[in-house]
Every structure is written in structure tokens, then in C-alpha cells.
Scaffold this motif. Structure first.
Motif, PDB file in Angstrom:
ATOM      1  N   UNK C 131       0.777  -1.202  -0.064  1.00  0.00           N
ATOM      2  CA  UNK C 131      -0.093   0.010   0.024  1.00  0.00           C
ATOM      3  C   UNK C 131       0.614   1.263  -0.190  1.00  0.00           C
ATOM      4  N   UNK C 132       2.020   1.110   0.611  1.00  0.00           N
ATOM      5  CA  UNK C 132       2.900   2.375   0.679  1.00  0.00           C
ATOM      6  C   UNK C 132       3.291   2.750  -0.619  1.00  0.00           C
ATOM      7  N   UNK C 133       3.727   1.875  -1.493  1.00  0.00           N
ATOM      8  CA  UNK C 133       3.836   2.279  -2.999  1.00  0.00           C
ATOM      9  C   UNK C 133       2.537   3.282  -3.428  1.00  0.00           C
ATOM     10  N   UNK C 134       1.495   2.782  -3.233  1.00  0.00           N
ATOM     11  CA  UNK C 134       0.470   3.562  -3.685  1.00  0.00           C
ATOM     12  C   UNK C 134       0.226   5.060  -3.319  1.00  0.00           C
ATOM     13  N   UNK C 135       0.647   5.168  -1.710  1.00  0.00           N
ATOM     14  CA  UNK C 135       0.397   6.389  -1.270  1.00  0.00           C
ATOM     15  C   UNK C 135       1.587   7.238  -1.721  1.00  0.00           C
ATOM     16  N   UNK C 136       2.847   6.469  -2.056  1.00  0.00           N
ATOM     17  CA  UNK C 136       3.870   7.216  -2.418  1.00  0.00           C
ATOM     18  C   UNK C 136       3.669   7.765  -3.820  1.00  0.00           C
ATOM     19  N   UNK C 137       3.274   7.089  -4.692  1.00  0.00           N
ATOM     20  CA  UNK C 137       2.881   7.467  -6.156  1.00  0.00           C
ATOM     21  C   UNK C 137       1.715   8.528  -6.257  1.00  0.00           C
ATOM     22  N   UNK C 138       0.838   8.573  -5.149  1.00  0.00           N
ATOM     23  CA  UNK C 138      -0.137   9.645  -5.141  1.00  0.00           C
ATOM     24  C   UNK C 138       0.237  10.599  -4.444  1.00  0.00           C
ATOM     25  N   UNK C 139       1.488  10.636  -3.760  1.00  0.00           N
ATOM     26  CA  UNK C 139       1.933  11.880  -2.942  1.00  0.00           C
ATOM     27  C   UNK C 139       1.164  11.979  -1.530  1.00  0.00           C
ATOM     28  N   UNK C 140       0.997  11.276  -0.993  1.00  0.00           N
ATOM     29  CA  UNK C 140       0.050  11.383   0.502  1.00  0.00           C
ATOM     30  C   UNK C 140       1.082  10.844   1.611  1.00  0.00           C
ATOM     31  N   UNK C 141       1.420  11.853   2.351  1.00  0.00           N
ATOM     32  CA  UNK C 141       2.305  11.542   3.720  1.00  0.00           C
ATOM     33  C   UNK C 141       1.476  10.404   4.410  1.00  0.00           C
ATOM     34  N   UNK C 142       2.237   9.463   4.768  1.00  0.00           N
ATOM     35  CA  UNK C 142       1.707   8.431   5.271  1.00  0.00           C
ATOM     36  C   UNK C 142       2.701   7.944   6.525  1.00  0.00           C
ATOM     37  N   UNK C 143       2.050   7.690   7.748  1.00  0.00           N
ATOM     38  CA  UNK C 143       2.766   7.468   9.150  1.00  0.00           C
ATOM     39  C   UNK C 143       2.361   6.051   9.320  1.00  0.00           C
ATOM     40  N   UNK C 144       3.397   5.237   9.659  1.00  0.00           N
ATOM     41  CA  UNK C 144       3.071   3.807   9.725  1.00  0.00           C
ATOM     42  C   UNK C 144       3.324   3.923  11.405  1.00  0.00           C
ATOM     43  N   UNK C 145       2.347   3.052  12.057  1.00  0.00           N
ATOM     44  CA  UNK C 145       2.464   3.213  13.777  1.00  0.00           C
ATOM     45  C   UNK C 145       2.640   1.837  13.993  1.00  0.00           C
ATOM     46  N   UNK C 146       2.837   0.571  13.295  1.00  0.00           N
ATOM     47  CA  UNK C 146       3.183  -0.726  13.940  1.00  0.00           C
ATOM     48  C   UNK C 146       3.938  -1.372  12.764  1.00  0.00           C
ATOM     49  N   UNK C 147       4.490  -0.692  11.859  1.00  0.00           N
ATOM     50  CA  UNK C 147       5.090  -1.372  10.592  1.00  0.00           C
ATOM     51  C   UNK C 147       6.725  -1.119  10.913  1.00  0.00           C
ATOM     52  N   UNK C 148       7.153  -2.305  11.517  1.00  0.00           N
ATOM     53  CA  UNK C 148       8.371  -2.493  12.093  1.00  0.00           C
ATOM     54  C   UNK C 148       9.448  -3.072  11.205  1.00  0.00           C
ATOM     55  N   UNK C 149       9.013  -3.557  10.204  1.00  0.00           N
ATOM     56  CA  UNK C 149       9.926  -4.419   9.357  1.00  0.00           C
ATOM     57  C   UNK C 149      10.865  -3.311   8.641  1.00  0.00           C
ATOM     58  N   UNK C 150      11.972  -4.141   8.230  1.00  0.00           N
ATOM     59  CA  UNK C 150      13.183  -3.313   7.653  1.00  0.00           C
ATOM     60  C   UNK C 150      12.620  -2.876   6.374  1.00  0.00           C
ATOM     61  N   UNK C 151      13.150  -1.844   5.747  1.00  0.00           N
ATOM     62  CA  UNK C 151      12.837  -1.377   4.517  1.00  0.00           C
ATOM     63  C   UNK C 151      11.462  -0.617   4.200  1.00  0.00           C
TER      64      UNK C 151
END
Lengths: 563, 292, 393
Positions: C131-151
Motif C-alpha cells: 500500500x505504501x507504494x500507492x500512497x507514495x505515487x499519489x503523494x500522500x504523507x503516510x505514517x506507519x504506527x506498527x510497521x516495524x519491518x526493515x525497508x
């Protein structure tokens, strides 16, 4: 217009594609559930091959992945099919589920798949591409349904034994559906990977299998657009429920479960049966005498069609048939009588290739009896038969039943139908002409659109004869065709059999109605305890004291009939 | 090593207990009941609720759970299987309708118990550790094994010697003939589901007691192994299911011991696959389906 | 004639298919809305328009154990912020049903249909990767709150996280455990079928190697397993000083219980997923001595933490956990970024999120870098008598 709903619409397409991979095996009656494994293999292998840049500047790289996925899925299905397609029903289902789980575990533990962390790829699949694939699949299945191959699928689904006896190569048909399912599942895997941009082993689990199966069944697997309906319906339900403000987590599975239960109980053909319920009654075409005339002439009278030498069949310690030497020549109407358990049905099962003999041998229409098996080879050589307990295709119309019968004398039409070639149309028209001719012959042309279940018992027996005749047989085997018929019907049947002989068809008739046998047959064979006890001119044989004894004396011991 | 064998036997007894109800329905009615896992889960939640809310002691909890399971089994038969009887696609449709019923049941559990796993009360069942000849076993494991054996023996006796069992065997042999002989086929069918589901529910409660908690995925986690067990044992064979459960439990434990635990998930399916290909009637296939 | 007509139709269909196969290269839609720009800065900032925020969380199914806490944490934070005045936020909560399909669809909804200024979520890293690739390409700032994985932050410049990466948590807890308990050799058990736990396992292996701790036993299991006795017996055969565990809560509870039942008394060190009062409740006595590294501790004396715990407990009738605390903090971080320039447009929020330095939160001083990564001090806790207490090294 639909901005903001891309994912939803693509999800419907992906669901439909997955459901098509179940649709194709269900069409052929195979409960094969390894699709999650095929999809996983297709998806993972494609990530090794699909380029990272658009092709020629603008073409989606997935165009490379789709054929790769299809090929990987098809290959995997073929490899799996070789050992497991011997299995049927629940056993096949569980073996294929086991395959899917094994693939998942291997992918979880393999290095190149990056284990549970999965693989990230570019999102190359757009709404249009996913729907284009759905359109192609729907087109394929639309053209498949009323083709010779499509009818073969349906025949195998309804009754494998009867399908084989009608000349359908059951093993190959099952494998074809299995491989097609693998290919479609492989394509699904690739599209899934490149739509979501990421694959992990857990995406291809038992749950995915259940989703695909449920979608295919809810949509209905008897109609080509069933998967699209099923996927659309199952995707729409939660959306509608959410827009109604019912958001608790348990409502969605509850509603879906109840709807699924309702569909399976009240709509056996799935949602698509709502759409197709008002079926057109098939209209008989003008009789096409050319089609019949163009069929090869029957073998010359007197040619030996069947030669059996010392033929025998044992079931463990039970000798069902032994030491049968028999020759059937073209033009004969050979009656076989004998008490129950005398081995009559076992004998004709061997002649028609359903059971290999355990001793002796022989050849039928040039095909040698033996373990190599395959009733379809005998059917294709010109043998056709009916069964003691009628084996009609229950979910096909009378017309379609007879069309399956025409399998050995028609050419495959599926590929040419895809291209709308006029020759395919001609072939289909010819097949219909042949089928209608036989329906007319047995007097069922006004009931062509009905399913067998809606016909009277006598009509069902006649329909089975029409189906056998559509194969344009040189040798026709009728197993107790008059059982359960009244006198008038039996007399009509005898008349029909004589008229077949006039057309040059050789008939082997098993019958308990001795009077009918004496009136119609030119030769008579009497069996008891698996042996031929008398043979020759009917009236002489009937007077033989051994025969009278077999029927009136020791014969009625109530042994089993080996079907 | 000996410890691992003991581990395998305990794990296997749970598999077997899950599978005998499964295989009973298949042996007698030829139905593959995919709602069995959901009933198993329901049994686990029911056991916990009885313990938490009504303070029911263990000896009373299991019979109560069995009764709840039996009622669920009858409801399942009425809604998901009986409406289909006599149809061309009865067995296939039953597969789907039982998936649907299972989904509904899990959704109901979700509505009633929420998303988080539920636990038995602390100290509900004293869990002592025993060391017997160098093998560590817990009281729950011993109880599980004993209960599993007792239930299996009881079921075997019931099917082979009771009037109900005789009627079941008659239905398994030939429902039409059984009806002619005066067997109430409808009652036997419902009874078979009640028995199967009662056993499944007890198995669920037992596993939950072992784990101390139950979540909605409890049944799903064991369902696939259950398939492997019933096929391996020969569909419909009670003794086969018991033996196959233990075989798979041992095979898993030994895989971890000798090989690597990453392949544990593969063992059951690899064994199953090999058996299906080499010997489609199952390892104990000579125990004929009809003898149940 | 008919043949030609149909082949014409085929040609048209082929053209359609060809166009379907093209990839369109749409750039991020640059949009700026003046009504989302206000006057004043910081606490005085006032924006007329309500600022739309999207929260995509796993509110049902497998990950609901975390999603529910997160929703409550976000809700409570924005209630407090809205009550403080100046800027009014309206949060749209979307449930991704712990499914990838629904998560992608939910992101599309909040991005394209709700046109939110920023997104909080999703619950699982697994979904974030797609999903982050979608918000990235749409240009929406996104804050993860439990996304602890590498990368995760590397996905793009619009991607931030207010969730302590697993490697940082472990890099703190393993040395602390080593130091206080004198650990030399350990057994590692991990869930090989789950993306989060598998990733954490890799991190553990690295940290253990760095610390010079010997891994004597390494065993795995799969999500959904219920019986761990075979693996635990192997642990038991080898005398180890500690058991390092990377598991989801669903497997942690039976695993730890079975370990204690079998008589494995060594301390157990766990990853982020351990940091939950529910886990302690479910484990009962078996939780004693569990060591957890995490982003938040109920026992920590950070700014506002005591009030947070008290208010949360009062409002939701249960104690907050780390998920709630991080979600609560993320809401404040977004508010901080909006107020920095008093501009709630996507670009402005993105620019200012990357400038947050030493923001005083219930997690302690927290900073977000321009590349999206979070910096904060991890808390190492040990469970004693059913309570999380800070493990003083």
C-alpha cells in the motif's frame, strides 16, 4: 468516473480469473483443489523472468509474465496430474490440497523466494489488463461450451463410464481440464503478483483455494460467465453491507456464509441459473439427408466384426465368464440370454472395453481386447452401446445427450470456433443434423430440450439408443433395452431393432424378454455360470433341453450380477 | 528421542480425536463435512464459557460440550446436508454447503466472543509436570491421551455393538435397503452428525485446555492435518484414523528431532501425498470403509 | 459476409486488448488547496477547513488484536487535539480486514475518494509494503504506527513511521538481557511463515552475532501451529541461558505456556509483539520473567504518559498497550507537522514531518528524519509479578 474504485474493480477481475481455474475442472467434474499451488508457482517463477522496464517503451512487462505463468501452471498441473488423476472425488481433492500446501511450505523455506518476507515487484497490472484477461477467458469458455470438446467435458462430468463408451477419451479430457486449470491459476498468480506488487507464501494458502472454489460454485459452473457473476456478487456483498452501515467484523462472514448456503440449497446451478432459467427450446433443423448419406457405409455383410477366443474374467475367486469363443459377423442380430448372474453383462463390458479380460483374448472391430484399456478406442472403431441401468447425462438436455453420442463421427470444433471459421459452423451443423436424425428415429424430437429426468422410463431407454446410434455404429450393443417397458413399447423397440438391421447395423442384444429375442434375432447365444451353453438358430436353441433347464431349473440361484 | 516420541503421541492423539468424528460421517454417509473444524472451534469456546461463566468443573464441562456439539451437529445436518439429499450433485454440494455453515458458525463465534482469544480461568485445571522414565509429561497431556483413547474405544463399541451402531452400519451399507428393513434413515443420519460433532466439540475443548486458550482459527489450524489423517487411515475407518493420527504426530516430532523444524509443516502432506499415489485406499485401507 | 464482419470485430477486440496492456505513467497529482492553509504557527495556528485524515487499520480478523488499540489511540489523540482548538481533524477509519486486497482498496479510497491530507496505518508491515507504494505515487504523507519491518521508510519520501524498528528494539533488549542476566548461549524459536516474525528473526540473528551470544538451538514453527513440544524438547536437551522468541501473540501464548509446563525455566526474550498487557493477562504466571524491548512502557516516566494511561483506561475500560501509544503519538506528530507551517496540504505535511526533532511525546523524545525513519530510545522491560517494569541495565 470510476476513479477511486480501481482496486475493487480489479479485485473482481482477479476473483473471476481464479474462479475460472476452478470452473474448468468443475466443468469436467473433477474436484481438483491444487490451484493455490499452481498460482504460487506461476507467480514466483514469473518474477524471475518478467523484465523490470516496460516493453517497447509502453507495453506492460506482464505481457511476458502471463504466458510464463500459464506455462508454469500448466506444466505443474501436468506433472501433478500424472500421479494423481487416477484418484477421484474426495481423494483427488485432498491429494491436490496436499500438493498446494507442499508448494507453500517449500516456497516459505526456499532461498530464492525470500521465504516469508516475500518478493516485491512493480505494480504493472492495471484494471484494463486484468479485465482484458477476463474477457479472453470468458470468450474461450463461451466458445468452448457448445463445441465437441465442451460436450466431452460435460459428458465426463456427468458419467465417465458412459462418456468413454461414447468415444470420449476420458483420461485425456480429465488431463486437459486439469492442465487448463493449472494454466489459468498460473496466470492468476502472475496478475496477483503484479497488481499488488508483492507476493508472500501465505497469499497462496488454503483460504485462497476456498475463495476460488466458492466463487466458481456461487457463480455456477455450467455457464461460461458464472465466475464473473460469482466474483462480482461476492465482492459486492461486503461493499453493500458497509454502505448500509453494518461494519462489525462478524457481519461480513455471516452474510457471505448465509448467502452461500442459500445459493447452494436453492440454486443448484449457481447464480447464473437465474439468468439462464428461461432456456430456449431447441428447434429442430430441416432434416439434412446429405449429412447422413456422407457417413461411411456399414461393413459388408458377413465380415467378422468380433472374434473372441477362450475369453474369461475372474473377480478374485469368482469366475464371472470363462471359455467364451464367439464370432459376430456383420449383419447379425445376435441375442444373448441367460439367467441373472450368467455373465452376460461382464461379457459385453469386455467387448466394449470397459473391463479387460483376465484370460483369453480377441479383437473387436480391429481393436484388440486387453489391459491397454480405454472404452473410447472401441467406440471410435465403430462400437456403441447402451447400459443395463441407463447411464444418461443427467444435466444435459436430450439433444445434448445425443450430440455427445456423435463424438466419434465428428471433428473437434473448439479451436476453429474460436476463430469463427465457417468450417466449424458446418461441422456443428452436421453434428446437429446427425443428432436430430436419431432423435426423430426414436420419436423424441418433440422432447429434445428436456433433461433425461423429465422423460418417462421408456423414453429414457429410447434416448439411450438414440445416443448410441448417433455414433453411427457398425456394432450396436443393447443391454436389456426392453426392461421395464410395456408390451406396446417393447413391440415398437423390436420394430426399431429390425429396422436398424435393415440399415446394415450389427446388433448384440441382451434381453430377458425371450419372445422379443426370438422375434428379432438371427442368432442366439445362451449363457449360464459364465459359459456359453448353447448357440445357433434362435428357435432351435430355445428348444434345447439344457437351455430350458438353465431357465427353469438351477438358474435362479440369485447370484450377483457383475456390472 | 523418547521425549520426542511422547510428544508425537500426544500431538497425534489430538489429531486422531479431531479426525474420528470427521471420518465417522464420511464412512456412514459419504459426506465430507468441512464444517467439522468450525464445530471443533465452537466446542473450544463453549468449554471456556462454561468454565468461566458457570464455574463448571472439568468432569462436567466435557459432557456439556459434547451435548452442545451434538446439537450443532443436528442443526448442521438439517440446514446444510438434508436439503440436498437426493440431488445429482449431493456430495459436491454438501462440500460447499458445509463450508458455508462453517463460515456462519465462525461468524457467530466472532459476534459472541469478539476478536481476541479466550482463556480458561487460571488454575482451572491443575497442570502438574511428571517425569516418568526421563520423559516429561504434563497432567493435561495425560488426560488428553486417556480421554482420546476412552472416546475412541467408546465410539468403536457403539458402532460395532449397539442397536444405533447396527443401524448406522446398515445405512452405510445401503440406505435404500436399510429404509426397507425399517431403519429410520433420517434419525440415523442426524444421530451420526450428533455423534461426530459431539466428538469434534470435545476434541476442541480438549485442545483449548491444552493450550489454555482458544481463538477462532483453532479449527482451521488442525483441519488440513485432519484431511491427511483420515485419508491416511482410509476414509471411514475409525481405527485407521486413530493409527494415522498417531503416525502423523510421531512423524512430525521425529522430523523436528532428526531434520529441521522448517519441514515439520511439510511432513503430513508429503506422507499423505505419497500414500495417495502409491496406495489410494490409505495405509489401513484393508479395513473396509463399510465396517467403519 | 458474416465472416468478415466477425473478423472486423476481432480486430477491434485485439486493438482493445493491446491498449489494455499499456502502462500509463501518471505522475503524482500535484494538488494544493488554499482552504487548508491557515494563519499563525504552532499552537496558534488556525485553519478554517476541517483537515481530513485517513486511518487504515486491521480492525477485524487476524490482526484486530492490534488494530482496535490503534483506532482508540488515534481517536483519543484527535479528540484531545480538536478540543485544544485551532485545527479541526476528521478521521476516516477504514478496516482492511487483515487482508491485502482490502488494504489496497482502503488506501485507494482514502487517497482518491476521501482525498485525505495524511494517512495513518496500516497495522501490518506485510500490507504496508504494497500500500505504501500507492500512497507514495499519489503523494500522500503516510505514517506507519506498527510497521516495524526493515525497508519500510525506503519505499519513498512520503513514507514515515512512528514505530520503532524491530532491530532497534532488539538491539537494546538483547544486550540488556545479556548484561543483567549473564546470557552466553541461547535458543532461538521463530515463526517462519509470517513476514513480520521472519524479519525479526533475521534481526535477532544479527544482533546475537554482534553481541557474541552463541545460538545453540534454532527452530521454527508456522503461524497457526498449536503444538510446540517437539521444538521445545530440543531446546530442553541443550542447556541454554535464555530463549529468544519471535512469534505473533496467537502462538506466543501457547508456546510460552508449553515451555513453562515442560519445565523450561530460562528467561524468554521477545520482540515487539510481546509488548502487550493482553499477552501478560493471557499468559498468567507463565509471563513471569519475560523480557521485551519496545517503543513504549507503561512504567516509563515520559511526558504525559501517566495522563495518557489514566485517560485511556477511563475511556476504553482497559489499559492501553504499545499499539495504542504509538498510534496516539502518530496523531500528535501529524498535528505538529500541520502546525509547523499552518498548512494541511499533503506536500506541506510531508515536508514538515521530516523536520520533527525531539518532539516530546509519551514515547519520550521522538524525531522523524527526512528519509522517514524514526529515532527514539527503546524501553527494555521485564515482567515481574504480572507487571511490566523497566529493566535497568
Amino acid at each position: 468516473m470510476l476513479a477511486g474504485y480501481d482496486t475493487l474493480i480489479t479485485t473482481i477481475a482477479l476473483g473471476a480469473i481464479l474462479a475460472y481455474s476452478f470452473h474448468v475442472v468443475l466443468m469436467a467434474g473433477q474436484l481438483s483443489l491444487g490451484q493455490a499451488g499452481f498460482a504460487a508457482l506461476g507467480a514466483y517463477v514469473s518474477t524471475l523472468i518478467v523484465p523490470t522496464e516496460p516493453l517497447f517503451g509502453s507495453l506492460s512487462p506482464v505481457l511476458v509474465g502471463i504466458p510464463v505463468g500459464a506455462a508454469v501452471g500448466a506444466l505443474a498441473a501436468f506433472g501433478l496430474g500424472l500421479p494423481v488423476l487416477r484418484l477421484r472425488g474426495v481423494f483427488l481433492a485432498i491429494a491436490t490440497i496436499a500438493f498446494g500446501e507442499m508448494v507453500r511450505v517449500v516456497i516459505t523455506n526456499a532461498e530464492w523466494t525470500n521465504g516469508a518476507l516475500g518478493i516485491r515487484v512493480e505494480k504493472w497490472v492495471t484494471v484494463d489488463l486484468a479485465w482484458a484477461v477476463v474477457a479472453v477467458l470468458a470468450y474461450l469458455f463461451w466458445r468452448l461450451g457448445p463445441s465437441r470438446t465442451g460436450r466431452a467435458f460435460a459428458a465426463v462430468r456427468e458419467d465417465e463410464l458412459a462418456a468413454g463408451s461414447m468415444g470420449v477419451n476420458v483420461v485425456r479430457t480429465r488431463m486437459t481440464s486439469f492442465v487448463a486449470s493449472g494454466a489459468i491459476a498460473g496466470v492468476y498468480g502472475v496478475l496477483f503478483a503484479y497488481f499488488f506488487g508483492r507476493i508472500i507464501p501465505a497469499a497462496f494458502d488454503f483460504g485462497l483455494m476456498l475463495d476460488g472454489l466458492v466463487t466458481a460454485v456461487v457463480g455456477g459452473y455450467l455457464v461460461y460467465f458464472g465466475p464473473i457473476l460469482g466474483s462480482g456478487f461476492l465482492t459486492a456483498v461486503p461493499e453493500i453491507q458497509e454502505s448500509l452501515g453494518l461494519e462489525a467484523g462478524w457481519i461480513h462472514p455471516l452474510v457471505t456464509g448465509l448467502l452461500l448456503l442459500a445459493v447452494i440449497v436453492f440454486l443448484p446451478g449457481g447464480l447464473s441459473s437465474l439468468v439462464t432459467r428461461a432456456r430456449r427450446r431447441p428447434r429442430p433443423p430441416e432434416p439434412d439427408l446429405d449429412a447422413l448419406a456422407a457417413l461411411p457405409p456399414p461393413p459388408e455383410t458377413g465380415t467378422a466384426l468380433v472374434r473372441l477366443r477362450d475369453l474369461g474374467k475372474d473377480y478374485g475367486a469368482v469366475r464371472a465368464v470363462h471359455g467364451v469363443d464367439l464370432e459376430i459377423a456383420s449383419g447379425d442380430i445376435l441375442g444373448v440370454i441367460g439367467p441373472n448372474g450368467a455373465g452376460k453383462t461382464t461379457l459385453i463390458n469386455m467387448i466394449s472395453g470397459l473391463e479387460p479380460p483376465t484370460t483369453g483374448g480377441g479383437d473387436v472391430l480391429g481393436v484388440a481386447l486387453g489391459p491397454a484399456g480405454g472404452a473410447h478406442r472401441f467406440a471410435q472403431a465403430g462400437l456403441s452401446r447402451t447400459f443395463q441401468h441407463s447411464k444418461l447425462f443427467d444435466r444435459l438436455s436430450a439433444l445434448d445427450n445425443v450430440l455427445v453420442g456423435a463424438h466419434p463421427v465428428t471433428r473437434p470444433t473448439f479451436l476453429r470456433r474460436l476463430l469463427w471459421l465457417p468450417s466449424a459452423r458446418r461441422d456443428e451443423r452436421r453434428a446437429h443434423a446427425l443428432a436430430w436424425a436419431q432423435l426423430r428415429r426414436v420419436g423424441l424430437d418433440d422432447r429434445a430440450g428436456l433433461r433425461p429426468g423429465a422423460l418417462s422410463y421408456g423414453d429414457q431407454r429410447r434416448l439411450e439408443i438414440a445416443r448410441a446410434l448417433a455414433a453411427h455404429p457398425a456394432l450396436l450393443i443393447l443391454d436389456e433395452p426392453a426392461a421395464g417397458m410395456n408390451h406396446v413399447e417393447a413391440a415398437d423397440l423390436a420394430e426399431l431393432i429390425r429396422s436398424l438391421a435393415d440399415d446394415g447395423i450389427t446388433v448384440l442384444l441382451i434381453e430377458h424378454n425371450v419372445r422379443m429375442v426370438l422375434e428379432t434375432c438371427t442368432r442366439l447365444v445362451v449363457m449360464n455360470f459364465g459359459e456359453v451353453i448353447a448357440a445357433g438358430e434362435p428357435r432351435e436353441v430355445a428348444a434345447d433341453p439344457k437351455v430350458v433347464d438353465a431357465y427353469l431349473g438351477t438358474g435362479e440361484t440369485g447370484e450377483n450380477e457383475y456390472v | 528421542m523418547v521425549q520426542q516420541l511422547a510428544n508425537g503421541v500426544f500431538a497425534g492423539s489430538i489429531y486422531a480425536l479431531f479426525a474420528i468424528g470427521f471420518t465417522l460421517v464420511f464412512g456412514i454417509l459419504r459426506h465430507l463435512n468441512l464444517a467439522h473444524a468450525a464445530i471443533f472451534t465452537a466446542g473450544a469456546f463453549a468449554g471456556i464459557e462454561l468454565a468461566v461463566r458457570f464455574d463448571l468443573p472439568v468432569w462436567a464441562m466435557f459432557p456439556a460440550v459434547a451435548a452442545i456439539g451434538a446439537v450443532l451437529g443436528v442443526v448442521l445436518e438439517r440446514t446444510a446436508f438434508r436439503p440436498l439429499s437426493g440431488r445429482d450433485d449431493e456430495h459436491f454440494a454438501g462440500l460447499i454447503s458445509s463450508i458455508a455453515f462453517g463460515g456462519v458458525l465462525i461468524a457467530v463465534l466472532h459476534a459472541r466472543y469478539g476478536t481476541e482469544p479466550k482463556s480458561f480461568p487460571q488454575e482451572y485445571f491443575p497442570n502438574r509436570l511428571y517425569e516418568i522414565a526421563g520423559v516429561r509429561v504434563t497432567l493435561t497431556q495425560i488426560v488428553t491421551l486417556a480421554l482420546a483413547l476412552a472416546l475412541m474405544l467408546g465410539l468403536a463399541w457403539l458402532v460395532s455393538s449397539s442397536p444405533m451402531g447396527r443401524a448406522m452400519r446398515a445405512v452405510a451399507e445401503n440406505p435404500g435397503a436399510a429404509r426397507v428393513l425399517g431403519v429410520n434413515v433420517g434419525l440415523v443420519t442426524a444421530g451420526t452428525y450428533a455423534l461426530s460433532s459431539g466428538l469434534g466439540a470435545v476434541a476442541g475443548a480438549l485442545l483449548a485446555l491444552n493450550l489454555g486458550q482458544a481463538g477462532r482459527g483453532l479449527g482451521a489450524s488442525i483441519e488440513l492435518i485432519g484431511f491427511a489423517v483420515i485419508i491416511l487411515g482410509g476414509l471411514g475407518s475409525l481405527w485407521g484414523a486413530m493409527a494415522a493420527g498417531l503416525v502423523l504426530g510421531l512423524a512430525e516430532a521425529l522430523t523436528v528431532h532428526w531434520l529441521d523444524s522448517t519441514w515439520k509443516g511439510m511432513v503430513a502432506f508429503a506422507v499423505l501425498f505419497a500414500v495417495l499415489v502409491l496406495r489410494p485406499r490409505g495405509l489401513f485401507g484393508h479395513v473396509k470403509v463399510r465396517e467403519v | 459476409m458474416r465472416f468478415y464482419r466477425t473478423s472486423g470485430a476481432l480486430a477491434a477486440a485485439a486493438a482493445l486488448l493491446a491498449s489494455a496492456a499499456c502502462v500509463s505513467e501518471e505522475g503524482a497529482a500535484e494538488q494544493s488547496d488554499d482552504t487548508l492553509v491557515g494563519s499563525g504557527t504552532g499552537a496558534d495556528c488556525t485553519i478554517e477547513e476541517t483537515v481530513p485524515i485517513g486511518a487504515v487499520l486491521s480492525l477485524t480478523e487476524a490482526a484486530a488484536f492490534a488494530g482496535e488499540y490503534q483506532r482508540e489511540g488515534i481517536e483519543m489523540a484527535f479528540e484531545e487535539i480538536n478540543a485544544a482548538g485551532g485545527v479541526e481533524y476528521e478521521v476516516t477509519y477504514e478496516d482492511d480486514k487483515t487482508s491485502l486486497e482490502d488494504s489496497v482498496a482502503a488506501f485507494e479510497k482514502v487517497i482518491d475518494r476521501d482525498e485525505v491530507s495524511a494517512i495513518i496505518g496500516p497495522t501490518l508491515s506485510n500490507m504496508a509494503f504494497t500500500t505504501y507504494t500507492d500512497s507514495q505515487s499519489a503523494g500522500v504523507p503516510t505514517v506507519g504506527i506498527s510497521t516495524t519491518a526493515e525497508g519500510i521508510p525506503e519505499i519513498g519520501d512520503y513514507i514515515f513511521r512512528a514505530s520503532l524498528p524491530e532491530e532497534v528494539a532488539l538491539a537494546a533488549s538483547i544486550p540488556a538481557a545479556k548484561e543483567t542476566l549473564g546470557i552466553e548461549n541461547v535458543a532461538v524459536l521463530y515463526d517462519s511463515a509470517d513476514e513480520f516474525t521472519d524479519s525479526a528473526f533475521n534481526t535477532m540473528t544479527d544482533v546475537l552475532a554482534d553481541e557474541g551470544v552463541e545460538v545453540v538451538v534454532e527452530e521454527s514453527f508456522e503461524t497457526g501451529d498449536t503444538d510446540f513440544s517437539a521444538q521445545l524438547s530440543k531446546v530442553q536437551q541443550n542447556e541454554v541461558d535464555a530463549l529468544i522468541l519471535s512469534a505473533l501473540p496467537g502462538e506466543t501464548v501457547p508456546l510460552v505456556k508449553q515451555a513453562r509446563d515442560l519445565g523450561i525455566e530460562s528467561p524468554i526474550v521477545g520482540g515487539n509483539a510481546f509488548n502487550s498487557p493482553v499477552l501478560v493477562g493471557a499468559l498468567e504466571d507463565a509471563s513471569e520473567g519475560l523480557i521485551v524491548g519496545g517503543a513504549w512502557s507503561a512504567a516509563a516516566d515520559t511526558t504525559g504518559n501517566a495522563d495518557f494511561i489514566a485517560d485511556y483506561t477511563e475511556q476504553y475500560d482497559r489499559a492501553p498497550d504499545q499499539f495504542a501509544a504509538q498510534a496516539y503519538t502518530a496523531a500528535y506528530l501529524i498535528d505538529e507537522a500541520v502546525r509547523a507551517d499552518c498548512d494541511a496540504n499533503r506536500e506541506a505535511i510531508k515536508d514538515n514531518l521530516g523536520q520533527i526533532l525531539e518532539f516530546d511525546s509519551i514515547l519520550g523524545p521522538i524525531s522523524l528524519a527526512e528519509d522517514g525513519e524514526v529515532t527514539q530510545e527503546p524501553f527494555v522491560q521485564i515482567i515481574r509479578s504480572g507487571e511490566f517494569t523497566l529493566l535497568e541495565g
